[in-house]
Write an enzyme that holds these catalytic residues in place. Structure first.
Site, PDB file in Angstrom:
ATOM      1  NE  ARG A   1     124.569 -36.115  20.851  1.00 58.58           N
ATOM      2  CZ  ARG A   1     125.533 -35.802  21.872  1.00 58.58           C
ATOM      3  NH1 ARG A   1     126.604 -35.345  21.566  1.00 58.58           N
ATOM      4  NH2 ARG A   1     125.215 -36.664  22.810  1.00 58.58           N
TER       5      ARG A   1
ATOM      6  N   GLY B   1     117.573 -35.895  30.753  1.00 54.39           N
ATOM      7  CA  GLY B   1     119.169 -35.913  31.150  1.00 54.39           C
ATOM      8  C   GLY B   1     119.293 -37.051  32.085  1.00 54.39           C
TER       9      GLY B   1
ATOM     10  N   GLY C   1     132.740 -34.552  29.218  1.00 54.20           N
ATOM     11  CA  GLY C   1     132.914 -33.970  30.343  1.00 54.20           C
ATOM     12  C   GLY C   1     134.220 -34.186  30.953  1.00 54.20           C
TER      13      GLY C   1
ATOM     14  CG  ASN D   1     128.106 -39.114  22.120  1.00 56.18           C
ATOM     15  OD1 ASN D   1     126.929 -39.655  22.563  1.00 56.18           O
ATOM     16  ND2 ASN D   1     129.117 -38.675  22.563  1.00 56.18           N
TER      17      ASN D   1
HETATM   18  C1  UD1 Z   1     127.745 -38.090  29.645  1.00 54.43           C
HETATM   19  C2  UD1 Z   1     128.393 -37.124  30.535  1.00 54.43           C
HETATM   20  C3  UD1 Z   1     129.781 -36.761  30.391  1.00 54.43           C
HETATM   21  C4  UD1 Z   1     130.607 -37.882  30.047  1.00 54.43           C
HETATM   22  C5  UD1 Z   1     130.157 -38.733  28.948  1.00 54.43           C
HETATM   23  C6  UD1 Z   1     130.756 -40.092  28.631  1.00 54.43           C
HETATM   24  C7  UD1 Z   1     126.333 -36.213  31.926  1.00 54.43           C
HETATM   25  C8  UD1 Z   1     125.703 -34.925  32.063  1.00 54.43           C
HETATM   26  N1  UD1 Z   1     127.502 -36.269  30.958  1.00 54.43           N
HETATM   27  O1  UD1 Z   1     127.703 -37.087  28.343  1.00 54.43           O
HETATM   28  O2  UD1 Z   1     130.468 -36.028  31.503  1.00 54.43           O
HETATM   29  O3  UD1 Z   1     131.860 -37.500  29.620  1.00 54.43           O
HETATM   30  O4  UD1 Z   1     128.665 -39.172  29.448  1.00 54.43           O
HETATM   31  O5  UD1 Z   1     130.397 -40.824  27.602  1.00 54.43           O
HETATM   32  O6  UD1 Z   1     125.941 -37.294  32.301  1.00 54.43           O
HETATM   33  N2  UD1 Z   1     120.326 -41.290  28.974  1.00 54.43           N
HETATM   34  C9  UD1 Z   1     119.279 -41.365  29.337  1.00 54.43           C
HETATM   35  N3  UD1 Z   1     118.249 -40.615  29.642  1.00 54.43           N
HETATM   36  C10 UD1 Z   1     118.358 -39.298  29.398  1.00 54.43           C
HETATM   37  C11 UD1 Z   1     119.537 -38.938  28.686  1.00 54.43           C
HETATM   38  C12 UD1 Z   1     120.868 -39.664  28.525  1.00 54.43           C
HETATM   39  O7  UD1 Z   1     119.050 -42.756  29.509  1.00 54.43           O
HETATM   40  O8  UD1 Z   1     117.715 -38.518  29.436  1.00 54.43           O
HETATM   41  C13 UD1 Z   1     121.450 -42.079  28.473  1.00 54.43           C
HETATM   42  C14 UD1 Z   1     121.934 -42.198  27.199  1.00 54.43           C
HETATM   43  O9  UD1 Z   1     121.168 -43.093  26.415  1.00 54.43           O
HETATM   44  C15 UD1 Z   1     123.273 -42.512  27.188  1.00 54.43           C
HETATM   45  C16 UD1 Z   1     123.716 -42.215  28.743  1.00 54.43           C
HETATM   46  O10 UD1 Z   1     122.653 -41.872  29.293  1.00 54.43           O
HETATM   47  O11 UD1 Z   1     123.513 -43.829  27.033  1.00 54.43           O
HETATM   48  C17 UD1 Z   1     124.481 -40.768  28.462  1.00 54.43           C
HETATM   49  O12 UD1 Z   1     123.903 -39.875  27.869  1.00 54.43           O
HETATM   50  P1  UD1 Z   1     124.501 -38.758  26.785  1.00 54.43           P
HETATM   51  O13 UD1 Z   1     123.364 -37.771  26.614  1.00 54.43           O
HETATM   52  O14 UD1 Z   1     124.992 -39.544  25.677  1.00 54.43           O
HETATM   53  O15 UD1 Z   1     125.603 -38.070  27.515  1.00 54.43           O
HETATM   54  P2  UD1 Z   1     126.783 -37.358  27.139  1.00 54.43           P
HETATM   55  O16 UD1 Z   1     126.615 -36.015  26.416  1.00 54.43           O
HETATM   56  O17 UD1 Z   1     127.382 -38.397  26.324  1.00 54.43           O
HETATM   57 CA    CA Z   2     126.942 -40.165  25.245  1.00 57.36          CA
END
Ligand code: UD1
Ligand code: CA
Length: 452
Positions: free
Chosen positions: A12, A75, A134, A220
């Site tokens: 992104r 996720g 969220g 993001n």
């Molecule tokens: C997430 C939250 C959202 C919140 C936001 C705050 C979820 C489903 N949603 O959304 O409610 O408002 O953060 O910033 O949790 N990551 C992993 N492995 C994965 C996916 C993600 O390690 O498989 C890590 C990413 O590197 C990141 C963090 O988890 O550092 C959050 O993931 P991201 O995909 O950015 O979630 P958001 O869509 O921002």
């Molecule tokens: Ca995020």
């Protein structure tokens, strides 16, 4: 114990680099999150990595971190589930996102405290433009539900209370909820937020509202990255103003978070201070001073457009305009380095001066010595670097080439234009240049017109 979810891709950000390695105010965002967790007293740090894991681990090779691989990014719920195998017994997990770098240590402490007496806790924030974050649905002071923006109804989208992605959760209980997760119908990911929703239907999860909603900024996009950078730099600027530093144009200076500046120091516009720099009191840093990993004493003046990198500048020194101090440059009290002078791995003793157009590398220059315009320490013979030693009170004439290794004694003098490759004893004069030949009436005999 803290768990940092950091396995995301940089897609992104339209980048090949893992997202958490992108820098915010001079450090990878993951470094900022890790030092916040440490500052809040987290003894053990587990970091979930996946995309670009090798690069991430290498960037943090010197840190005490337990790396947990998430081979496929399915996720945030799937990411947290990976840490189960690293734990035995009960633990309180402080869960952070590697892409939310503005959180303060005090906020982690508040979320931890909010969980006392509840099953768990989460941080929430009120934002004017909650965007894709969220949304939080509360009931009687407890969390009822977190809805991802893509799944939210119009009414839920209108809510300005958002999920920060910062939680205090009990292990092993949370793993039971994570194991039962089903992929999200819209994105197909296993959402940590869904596990919290399931837990919230059975237990009390406390919400802790951030005092400063800016801390919730998640990265993001490239625009978010720029915003986070500015927020951290402004935060440091405001702290320094509180401590008596004058910023003439606060929005036009960049001061990285680790920089220290003493009271009554004045910073003009377009000053950049980064890395582990410390600046003393009553200094004046003019327009265009670029200073990294350097130490400046008190009452130092840095004139416009000077570059200091890895330099140590004593009290009352004056540097620039247009000076360049490279790593290992050390100016003792009251020394002066003027325009177009480059200093590398060299010490100028107290009150020594190099006013114009010189290169001083691998050198030791005594107190009060005067280095003329155009002097060069010829430190490199094509194979190795050699040292030049100049004694106290020595006078190095303009355009002297000092072919190292060479030593000029205390109070010695070199004539302008000399190439010095033999040591000069204390108090001696060394001149190395051919005598001037003067031919009278040269122009007239060549038939040139006399200029009027
Ligand atoms: C997430 C939250 C959202 C919140 C936001 C705050 C979820 C489903 N949603 O959304 O409610 O408002 O953060 O910033 O949790 N990551 C992993 N492995 C994965 C996916 C993600 O390690 O498989 C890590 C990413 O590197 C990141 C963090 O988890 O550092 C959050 O993931 P991201 O995909 O950015 O979630 P958001 O869509 O921002
Ligand atoms: Ca995020």
């Amino acid at each position: 114990m803290a768990v940092v979810l950091a396995a995301g891709q940089g897609t992104r950000l339209r980048s090949e680099r893992p997202k958490v390695l992108h820098e915010v105010a001079g450090r990878p965002m993951l470094a900022r999150v890790l030092s916040t967790a440490r500052a809040a007293g987290c003894s053990r740090l587990l970091v979930v990595v996946g995309h670009g894991a090798a690069a991430v681990r290498e960037a943090f090779a010197d840190q005490e971190v337990t790396w947990v691989e998430q081979p496929e990014q399915l996720g945030t719920g799937h990411a947290l589930a990976q840490v189960e195998r690293q734990l035995d017994g009960a633990a309180r997990l402080l869960v952070l996102s590697g892409d939310v770098p503005l959180i303060r240590p005090a906020t982690l402490e508040r979320v931890t405290a909010a969980a006392t007496g509840s099953w768990g806790a989460l941080a929430v924030a009120r934002l004017e433009r909650p965007g894709s974050l969220g949304r939080i649905v509360m009931a009687e002071g407890r969390l009822r539900r977190i809805v991802e923006a893509a799944n939210a109804s119009q009414a839920e989208l209108a809510s300005q209370q958002i999920n920060v992605g910062l939680y205090l959760l009990p292990a092993p209980q949370i793993f039971t909820y994570l194991a039962a997760l089903e992929p999200d119908p819209v994105k197909g990911e296993l959402y940590l937020t869904d596990a919290l929703n399931a837990a919230a239907s059975e237990h009390a999860i406390a919400a802790c509202e951030l005092a400063d909603p800016d801390e919730a900024l998640g990265i993001n996009s490239q625009a978010d990255l720029a915003r986070a950078h500015r927020a951290l730099v402004d935060r440091r600027g405001a702290e320094l103003q509180q401590a008596g530093v004058t910023l003439l144009e606060p929005t036009r200076v960049t001061i990285e978070p680790e920089v220290e500046v003493g009271a009554d120091t004045v910073l003009d516009a377009d000053v950049w201070l980064g890395g582990l720099t410390t600046v003393g009191s009553r200094c004046r840093l003019h327009q265009g001073a670029w200073i990294r990993d350097s130490r400046l004493g008190d009452d130092v003046e840095v004139a416009p457009y000077s570059v200091l990198d890895g330099a140590d500048v004593g009290d009352g020194c004056r540097v620039g305009p247009y000076a360049r101090l490279r790593p290992g440059a050390r100016l003792e009290a009251g020394a002066r380095v003027g325009n177009f002078v480059e200093v590398k791995n060299a010490r100028l003793g107290p009150g020594a001066k190099a006013g114009h157009l010189a290169y001083l590398g691998d050198a030791e220059i005594g107190a009060g010595a005067n280095i003329g315009a155009g002097v060069v320490t010829c430190n490199y013979d094509g194979r190795a670097k050699h040292r030049t030693v100049i004694g106290e009170g020595a006078f190095i004439g303009s355009d002297t080439m000092l072919v190292a290794p060479v030593e000029v004694g205390d109070e010695a003098v070199t004539g302008a234009g000399s190439v010095i490759n033999n040591d000069v004893p204390p108090g001696a004069l060394a001149v190395e240049r051919s005598r001037q030949r003067t031919v009278p009436d040269w122009s007239r005999r060549r038939g040139r017109k006399k200029s009027s």
